[in-house]
Design an enzyme around this catalytic site. Structure first.
Site, short mmCIF file in Angstrom:
data_model
loop_
_atom_site.label_atom_id
_atom_site.label_comp_id
_atom_site.label_asym_id
_atom_site.label_seq_id
_atom_site.Cartn_x
_atom_site.Cartn_y
_atom_site.Cartn_z
N CYS A 21 0.83 -1.21 0.00
CA CYS A 21 0.00 0.00 0.00
C CYS A 21 0.86 1.25 0.00
O CYS A 21 0.35 2.37 -0.16
CB CYS A 21 -0.94 0.01 1.20
SG CYS A 21 -2.23 -1.24 1.09
N HIS A 143 -9.06 -10.46 -14.15
CA HIS A 143 -8.49 -9.94 -15.40
C HIS A 143 -6.97 -9.85 -15.21
O HIS A 143 -6.50 -9.46 -14.15
CB HIS A 143 -9.06 -8.54 -15.70
CG HIS A 143 -8.66 -8.02 -17.04
ND1 HIS A 143 -9.26 -8.42 -18.19
CD2 HIS A 143 -7.71 -7.12 -17.39
CE1 HIS A 143 -8.69 -7.78 -19.22
NE2 HIS A 143 -7.75 -7.00 -18.75
#
Ligand code: CO
Ligand code: CO
Length: 343
Positions: A21, A143
């Site tokens: 992050c 994806h």
């Protein structure tokens, strides 16, 4: 695992500029841009972009709303299985931080398949699947694209009772603030990238980052918590600021009561342990944080530590704070909205 492939491949973290992050776009820049957008009004949207909450909530019926969130990042550790597990725990966390229950997940993957090989890719997915299994959340699709810099994460859908959401705006004057995981994983991951962290310390950090916030979330709801968020790339200060600001309150933090992983104090004494992400958080946090002069420098860095898959900050009635597993480190009080006093 195919050792030959692993030996020949570059270290996962060497392929990424930021890590975990810590590679988020700086909060100040992001908020300025989002403020210029014309966001459509829709009364079904119970929680949208504007309050900086962990996930969106969309009303389906009076007692049921959908929770949606997406999170992905570059490798935070070299072990692909651990990277996948951490990414999954981190993505699920935004549903837990709202008091929701995850329902399903979609993977988002960017990967240099020819350079790193299929075994590493499979390990990343194995790590994610194990954590999703623990959360009883099926992976239902995804994806993937070719990319020299690997990235992985999940879009998670969950359900929530609209009457019992732990939103940023819910904090009340006098609430105790509880943190459910120790801080310091950002500093550990940064030093591990330099190869300067003992294996047992890195293993402990991986364990903390792979731990679901499910129990913390359930206990927070049970204890009648008013607000919650998870600690990620904007550090404890950045995420606490969002709760305080949106609740119209200020926060009092006792620096020494903030839980920290063992060994982190020593790491944070070194310049190298402070990632670019942490520096940006500290710089931004200085605009809303007042430190008492006796707060040690390493604790100031700790509170800004750009964290991946951190614990929940829970704002809960003070007399019920002990029902939330973690450490009470402060309180919300009346005062200028969003200001944090650290003593
Ligand atoms: Co979050
Ligand atoms: Co997020």
């Amino acid at each position: 695992m195919n050792t030959t492939t692993t030996m020949a491949s570059p270290r996962l973290t060497s392929l990424s500029r930021g890590a975990g992050c810590g590679c988020k776009i700086p909060a100040a820049d992001l908020h300025a841009l989002l403020g210029e957008l014309k966001l459509p009004r829709d009364e079904r949207v119970l929680v949208g972009i504007d309050t900086g909450d962990d996930a969106a909530a969309i009303r389906l019926s009076d007692d049921l709303a959908l929770v949606q969130t997406v999170d992905f990042f570059t490798p935070i550790v070299d072990d692909p299985y651990a990277f996948g597990a951490i990414a999954a725990a981190n993505a699920l966390s935004d549903v837990y931080a709202m008091g929701g229950t995850p329902l399903s997940a979609l993977s988002i993957l960017a990967f240099p398949l020819e350079r790193l090989g299929g075994e590493i890719l499979k390990s990343i997915l194995d790590g994610a699947l194990d954590v999703l299994g623990e959360a009883q959340t099926p992976l239902v699709g995804g994806h993937s694209i070719e990319d020299p810099e690997p990235k992985f994460g999940l879009a998670v859908t969950g359900t929530i009772d609209p009457g019992h959401m732990l939103v940023n705006t819910g904090g009340r004057d006098g609430d105790a603030l509880v943190l459910t995981k120790p801080l310091g994983t950002g500093a550990i991951a940064t030093m591990a990238k330099h190869g300067e962290v003992p294996p047992e310390l890195l293993a402990r950090a991986v364990e903390v980052m792979s731990t679901l916030n499910r129990t913390a979330s359930a206990c927070a709801l049970q204890a009648g918590a008013h607000a919650a968020t998870d600690v990620t790339g904007f550090g404890l200060l950045g995420h606490l600021h969002a709760i305080a600001r949106e609740s119209g309150l200020c926060a009092q933090v006792r620096a020494e009561a903030v839980p920290v992983l063992p060994g982190v104090e020593q790491l944070l004494a070194r310049e190298q342990a402070i990632s670019g992400g942490t520096r940006r958080v500290a710089e931004w946090a200085a605009t809303f944080t007042n430190f008492s002069p006796d707060v040690a420098q390493w604790r100031r860095w700790l509170l800004a530590d750009a964290t991946t898959s951190g614990g929940l900050i829970v704002a809960v009635p003070a007399d019920r704070a002990s029902e939330v597993p973690g450490h009470v480190f402060g309180t919300l009080t009346g005062g200028p909205a969003g200001i944090i006093d650290v003593g």
